[in-house]
Design a protein around this motif. Structure first.
Motif, PDB file in Angstrom:
ATOM      1  N   LEU A  30      46.219  41.330  41.470  1.00 49.76           N
ATOM      2  CA  LEU A  30      46.375  40.471  40.290  1.00 49.76           C
ATOM      3  C   LEU A  30      45.322  40.745  39.230  1.00 49.76           C
ATOM      4  N   LYS A  31      44.395  41.624  39.559  1.00 44.54           N
ATOM      5  CA  LYS A  31      43.345  41.923  38.587  1.00 44.54           C
ATOM      6  C   LYS A  31      43.845  42.861  37.490  1.00 44.54           C
ATOM      7  N   SER A  32      45.040  43.404  37.666  1.00 48.31           N
ATOM      8  CA  SER A  32      45.593  44.301  36.651  1.00 48.31           C
ATOM      9  C   SER A  32      45.876  43.521  35.375  1.00 48.31           C
ATOM     10  N   PHE A  38      53.324  47.471  39.982  1.00 47.49           N
ATOM     11  CA  PHE A  38      53.034  46.668  41.177  1.00 47.49           C
ATOM     12  C   PHE A  38      53.911  47.063  42.377  1.00 47.49           C
ATOM     13  N   PRO A  54      43.215  47.758  44.614  1.00 42.39           N
ATOM     14  CA  PRO A  54      43.864  47.915  43.309  1.00 42.39           C
ATOM     15  C   PRO A  54      43.519  49.262  42.692  1.00 42.39           C
ATOM     16  N   GLY A  55      44.498  49.867  42.061  1.00 49.32           N
ATOM     17  CA  GLY A  55      44.265  51.125  41.362  1.00 49.32           C
ATOM     18  C   GLY A  55      44.306  52.349  42.262  1.00 49.32           C
TER      19      GLY A  55
END
Lengths: 220, 477
Positions: A30-32, A38, A54-55
């Motif tokens: 959710l930090k995107s 996703f 993430p990433g």
């Protein structure tokens, strides 16, 4: 938004009740600050054996061989068959974004959580409610027949099986219309801009305390 | 005019346009924003060349990603170690500046969890519609506000139009008679209600909490109760205005003053369900019979009394229920039939939008006072809900009680409720947590959450296992 009227596709099973949006897309993703990308992290905790970051590139991560979406027979699925209260918990729209990005266009379940249900329509994903018995029947078919597909017609509000069974479903008229035409919600609401302005002026007169300023200098 | 429920009144007051297809346009008075669910909404505005409809309706604050360690926090946004978190908080700052939206920045003393600072600053007022891209927005219903969580597309929609397209919900009244026993809190009440109606029990409804036990709650307790409406499936939970509400709001920084205050209070006094108002469904509970609650599973409805036992799937009639319980027990690493008091938490978390207000910290500190963290407990995190709560707690010496007991006193934020920052559980660790969700992986991948009240979390922290806090308080007395 992509319009939706008719869809035919492979069905994959998600055979558990109360699937929450944390399970659909865990919090670290959710930090995107983007709306896309996703899909590789959809159901991350169930889908992979390691912890997702993430990433990070997911192509080399160890897959959980027991998770149905990893089975060869469900590759390319576009319809997810689920159980009651699907999408409960957090309001994160990242959940339908992840489902859509993965390739799902339809989620079938006996019931959905309210916020998730609403979020799906904003993203061209049709959340479709059938009775618990109908869903049981479909689960049995998915397990029994490899390559099981369904046809979903939004205009006539019907789901059709390859054997010719037909199930009707309900959907409210506003959401259906928006989905069929792929309309921009904001643009539609702004057609009522004058009405909103009139309402706002009256409401401000009646409840002026709701229109006070929040602008005070930051305090250290 | 027909007798109306509180929800009906709030709906009618904000109805801009009723459409033939069953949907309606509802005016939004207050919009709270945080860093996680807003970036894509601002991007949408930018792409469409749109501007916010009414700037003054919006208030932003970073909370989900912010570090709670004092050292990391000192550096402000630039000091956030995780680059992805830092970019998200920076993006909120940038968007608020670009669109001219009022933001309470990371190290402002008023910063805190969005659902704590709204009420605390008076940005939340009775009778308003209030939305935020966060499901725990139901918290603000404690003020007889129509408040609920929305997705990011709706965040953009509210920014651009000051309205939402809504379908009216049904009315559910949860009536709690009697008084909660001492040592039993609003959190126990919320969990008991969810245990009774289930996590989908309120789906499609706006819940109104009523009855003697609800009336007796402080505003902090009412916020805790409304906060967890969403865990019962209801987007909205409301409580009627009374003197407790008005006393809480009076003199808050953004509350009205003088003649406008008097006019507001006069209007707020009508914010209750009329005599004879019709509810689609009523659920009744005896408040006096509720014991301290502990969740044992991976859904908030998997809950029992601290004197209860972990259920045994073998004895269950429904195969699907048995399978769900078995899966939960496997994940939680618990034996069927074991007493709840045998569960030993590795970590304890006191905080979150559910339980991080001053009263929560006082209740926890009252149990901790004169005791120490059990050796078997690796870490106890106490995370105040806002800078103001932190300041107040420190003025009362609560921080020193926690620190003397071997616990950690942190900077405000969402913290280990959802583990978007560095505060998280390791795989397999059990946590006594005052947060709101015990979903798989919620507090860290493989983490095992047990939801409890602040007093019960404190009791587990000092004894090393779940303990009925009333036994400790009696011992102390």
């Amino acid at each position: 938004m992509t319009p939706f009227s008719h869809h035919e596709g492979l069905v994959a099973p998600m055979d558990r009740a109360n699937v929450d949006t944390d399970l659909i897309i865990p919090k670290q993703f959710l930090k995107s600050i983007k709306r896309t990308g996703f899909g590789p992290n959809l159901f991350d905790d169930l889908r992979y054996l390691d912890e997702g970051q993430p990433g990070a590139d997911c192509s080399g991560r160890p897959l959980n061989p027991d998770f149905p979406l990893n089975f060869p027979r469900y590759q390319g699925a576009t319809i997810l068959l689920a159980r009651e209260n699907f999408g409960c918990g957090s309001s994160r729209e990242h959940a339908p974004w992840a489902l859509a990005d993965y390739g799902f266009r339809v989620i079938i379940a006996p019931s959905f959580a309210d916020i998730f249900y609403n979020n799906c329509f904003k993203n061209g994903v049709l959340p479709l409610v059938l009775t618990a018995e109908q869903v049981d029947t479909l689960f049995a078919s998915v397990y029994a027949h490899e390559g099981f597909t369904l046809e979903v017609d939004l205009r006539s509000q019907r789901v059709m099986t390859p054997a010719g069974d037909v199930f009707s479903f309900e959907v409210d008229a506003f959401r259906k219309q928006r989905m069929l035409e792929g309309l921009d919600d904001i643009g539609m609401t702004l057609k009522s801009a004058d009405t909103i302005r009139r309402f706002e002026a009256q409401w401000r007169q009646r409840s002026p305390w709701l229109f006070g300023s929040l602008d005070t200098a930051a305090e250290r | 005019m027909a007798a109306m429920t509180l929800y009906d009144k709030l709906w009618n007051h904000h109805l801009v346009e009723q459409w033939d297809n069953g949907s309606a346009l509802i005016y939004i008075d207050r919009h709270l924003l945080h860093e996680v669910t807003s970036p894509q909404a601002f991007e949408g505005l930018r792409l469409a060349g749109r501007k916010p409809w009414r700037l003054g309706a919006n208030l932003a604050v970073p909370d989900h990603n912010v570090p709670t360690g004092a050292d990391e926090r000192r550096g402000g946004v630039a000091g956030i170690l995780d680059p992805i978190s830092r970019l998200q908080v920076q993006t909120l700052d940038d968007n608020c500046r670009a669109f001219d939206i009022v933001e309470i920045p990371i190290n402002d003393v008023r910063q805190g969890i969005v659902h704590v600072i709204g009420p605390e600053t008076g940005a939340t007022l009775p009778g308003m519609t209030l939305v935020c891209g966060d499901s725990h927005t139901s918290t603000h219903g404690a003020f007889a506000a129509l408040a609920h969580g929305i997705g990011t597309s709706e965040v953009e929609h509210v920014l651009a139009t000051q309205c939402l397209v809504q379908q009216k919900m049904k009315n559910l009244q949860v009536r709690v008679s009697g008084r909660l026993q001492p040592g039993v809190s609003a959190k126990d009440l919320a969990l008991a209600i969810i245990g009774r109606i289930g996590t989908a029990g309120g789906t499609g409804y706006a819940i109104e909490f009523a009855g003697e036990a609800v009336r007796a709650l402080s505003m902090e307790g009412r916020m805790t109760l409304c906060n967890m409406s969403i865990e019962a499936g209801a987007r909205v939970g409301v409580i009627a205005v009374d003197e407790i509400t008005i006393d809480y709001v009076r003199n808050r920084p953004f509350a009205p003053r003088g003649a406008m205050w008097e006019a507001a209070v006069a209007a707020w006094r009508d914010l209750h369900s009329d005599e004879g108002a019709k509810f689609d469904r009523v659920v009744e509970l005896d408040g006096a019979a509720i014991e301290p609650q502990v969740t044992w599973g991976t859904s908030p409805e998997m809950v029992t009394s601290v004197h209860g036992h972990v259920p045994d799937p073998a004895g269950m009639d429904s195969p699907s229920r048995a399978a769900a319980v078995q899966r939960a027990l496997d994940y939680m690493g618990l034996r069927p039939g074991m007493p709840i008091t045998d569960i030993r938490p590795d970590r304890v978390f006191i905080g979150s939008c559910t339980n991080s207000r001053i009263e929560d910290l006082r209740e926890a500190a009252a149990v901790v006072r004169g005791r120490r963290k059990a050796d078997s407990v690796r870490q106890v995190l106490v995370v105040p809900g806002s800078g103001q709560v932190k300041r107040q707690a420190e003025a009362e010496g609560l921080d020193r009680i926690f620190l003397a007991a071997g616990m950690e006193w942190r900077e405000p934020g969402c913290s280990m409720c959802l583990a978007m920052n560095a505060d998280r559980l390791g795989a397999g660790e059990h946590c006594a947590s005052t947060s709101n969700r015990n979903f798989e992986g919620r507090q860290g991948s493989g983490g095992r959450t047990h939801l409890v009240s602040p007093a019960m979390a404190a009791a587990a922290a000092v004894t090393g296992h779940f303990t009925d806090v009333r036994q400790l308080v009696e011992v102390a007395a």
